[in-house]
Motif scaffolding. Structure first.
Motif, mmCIF file in Angstrom:
data_model
loop_
_atom_site.group_PDB
_atom_site.id
_atom_site.type_symbol
_atom_site.label_atom_id
_atom_site.label_comp_id
_atom_site.label_asym_id
_atom_site.label_seq_id
_atom_site.Cartn_x
_atom_site.Cartn_y
_atom_site.Cartn_z
ATOM 1 N N ASN A 118 49.096 51.574 51.892
ATOM 2 C CA ASN A 118 48.487 51.846 50.593
ATOM 3 C C ASN A 118 47.018 52.227 50.746
ATOM 4 O O ASN A 118 46.346 51.772 51.687
ATOM 5 N N THR A 120 44.724 51.312 48.675
ATOM 6 C CA THR A 120 43.952 50.118 48.299
ATOM 7 C C THR A 120 44.692 48.887 48.816
ATOM 8 O O THR A 120 45.330 48.165 48.042
ATOM 9 N N LEU A 122 46.039 45.323 50.187
ATOM 10 C CA LEU A 122 45.823 43.904 49.903
ATOM 11 C C LEU A 122 46.144 43.145 51.179
ATOM 12 O O LEU A 122 47.258 43.224 51.705
ATOM 13 N N ASP A 211 38.652 40.702 40.030
ATOM 14 C CA ASP A 211 39.424 41.953 40.054
ATOM 15 C C ASP A 211 39.934 42.197 41.482
ATOM 16 O O ASP A 211 39.152 42.466 42.391
ATOM 17 N N THR A 213 42.239 44.598 42.148
ATOM 18 C CA THR A 213 42.911 45.902 42.212
ATOM 19 C C THR A 213 42.323 46.854 43.255
ATOM 20 O O THR A 213 43.056 47.698 43.772
ATOM 21 N N LYS A 264 48.787 40.335 43.023
ATOM 22 C CA LYS A 264 49.966 41.165 42.822
ATOM 23 C C LYS A 264 50.249 41.392 41.339
ATOM 24 O O LYS A 264 50.659 42.468 40.922
ATOM 25 N N GLN A 266 48.004 41.506 38.948
ATOM 26 C CA GLN A 266 47.030 42.490 38.479
ATOM 27 C C GLN A 266 47.421 43.902 38.901
ATOM 28 O O GLN A 266 47.128 44.864 38.195
ATOM 29 N N ARG A 267 48.098 44.016 40.017
ATOM 30 C CA ARG A 267 48.496 45.325 40.540
ATOM 31 C C ARG A 267 49.875 45.753 40.012
ATOM 32 O O ARG A 267 50.404 46.778 40.448
#
Length: 269
Positions: A118, A120, A122, A211, A213, A264, A266-267
């Motif tokens: 990805n 972004t 995590l 945040d 994200t 997760k 929030q995403r």
């Protein structure tokens, strides 16, 4: 499929060396080999593209036909050896390993080899986890959340400790894992513009107000001492889970899971 040989004596050199690989981190590192027990664990190791050197099986519990099916997708077949009940009982840590064990080659887990699926990512970072059971639990959480990577800073236990493999239920083989020093990992995260969010008690914001994200690393330390000062000095935001009882900490794998699944959520999972 025919096996190359049969081993009936626990004094056989291959049996003795396999026991060393199970019991001694020094021997695992020296030989770059480790031991896998159980069908599920073996399947996950093959899915993770681990190279198998030797496969031991106890014919009373697993047949050659089952082995053939299991190894159907393996490009390079391991040496296959039938073992007696006495040898199997000597090698197996538990009675539920379904009559199969393997010796496989370790991987290097270099930071520079990490690739993220990805833009972004995590990531979970665990500093100096000592207990193999905690490492395994963290890896299971990472697997459940489909994290982009797990990075272990200043590891105290090698990833191929049988207790790590067992407690992770084999997902140590399928997680995207790297190791390094705290200094190296901080430099790596900053190079890739990944925000550092440290679980800490001081100067912290409640985890649900952070945040997650953007590209994010969630960093956890040990229950006894927490994170080192170097992490706290480089943290973009310290995060905390509000406690309503008498103590101020939880098991590290539980804390990590709570924060990870908020990220997760929030995403959008």
């Amino acid at each position: 499929m025919s096996y190359i040989k049969e081993i009936t004596s626990v004094q056989n050199p291959m049996v003795r060396n396999t026991l060393l690989l199970k019991e001694k981190s020094r021997d695992r590192k020296k030989q770059n080999l480790f031991v896998i027990e159980g069908i599920k664990e073996l399947q996950l190791a093959m899915k993770g593209n681990y190279s198998l050197r030797t496969l031991f099986y106890y014919p009373e519990l697993i047949s050659q036909e089952q082995l053939t099916t299991m190894l159907s997708g393996v490009a390079v077949r391991p040496e296959i050896i039938a073992i007696s009940k006495e040898v199997y009982q000597k090698l197996a840590h538990r009675d539920t390993t379904e009559g199969i064990l393997a010796v496989a080659e370790t991987k290097t887990h270099l930071l520079e080899s990490l690739q993220f699926k990805n833009k972004t990512p995590l990531i979970l970072v665990a500093e100096a986890p000592e207990k193999p059971g905690n490492i395994g639990a963290l890896l299971r959480t990472a697997d459940a959340a489909n994290l982009d990577a797990v990075i272990i800073a200043n590891p105290k236990s090698d990833l191929y400790n049988p207790n790590v493999i067992r407690s992770s239920v084999g997902c140590v083989f399928t997680n995207n894992i790297a190791t390094g020093s705290t200094t190296e990992i901080i430099a790596f995260l900053k190079k890739h513009n990944i925000a550092i969010n440290c679980a800490a008690l001081t100067a912290s914001k409640e985890y649900i107000k952070v945040d997650f994200t953007p590209a994010t690393a969630i960093v956890v330390g040990t229950e006894a001492t927490g994170l080192s000062e170097e992490w706290l000095q480089n943290s973009a935001q310290n995060i905390i889970i509000p406690m309503q009882g008498e103590i101020d900490s939880m098991n590290v794998s539980v804390s990590a899971a709570i924060i990870i699944f908020e990220a997760k959520r929030q995403r959008g999972f």
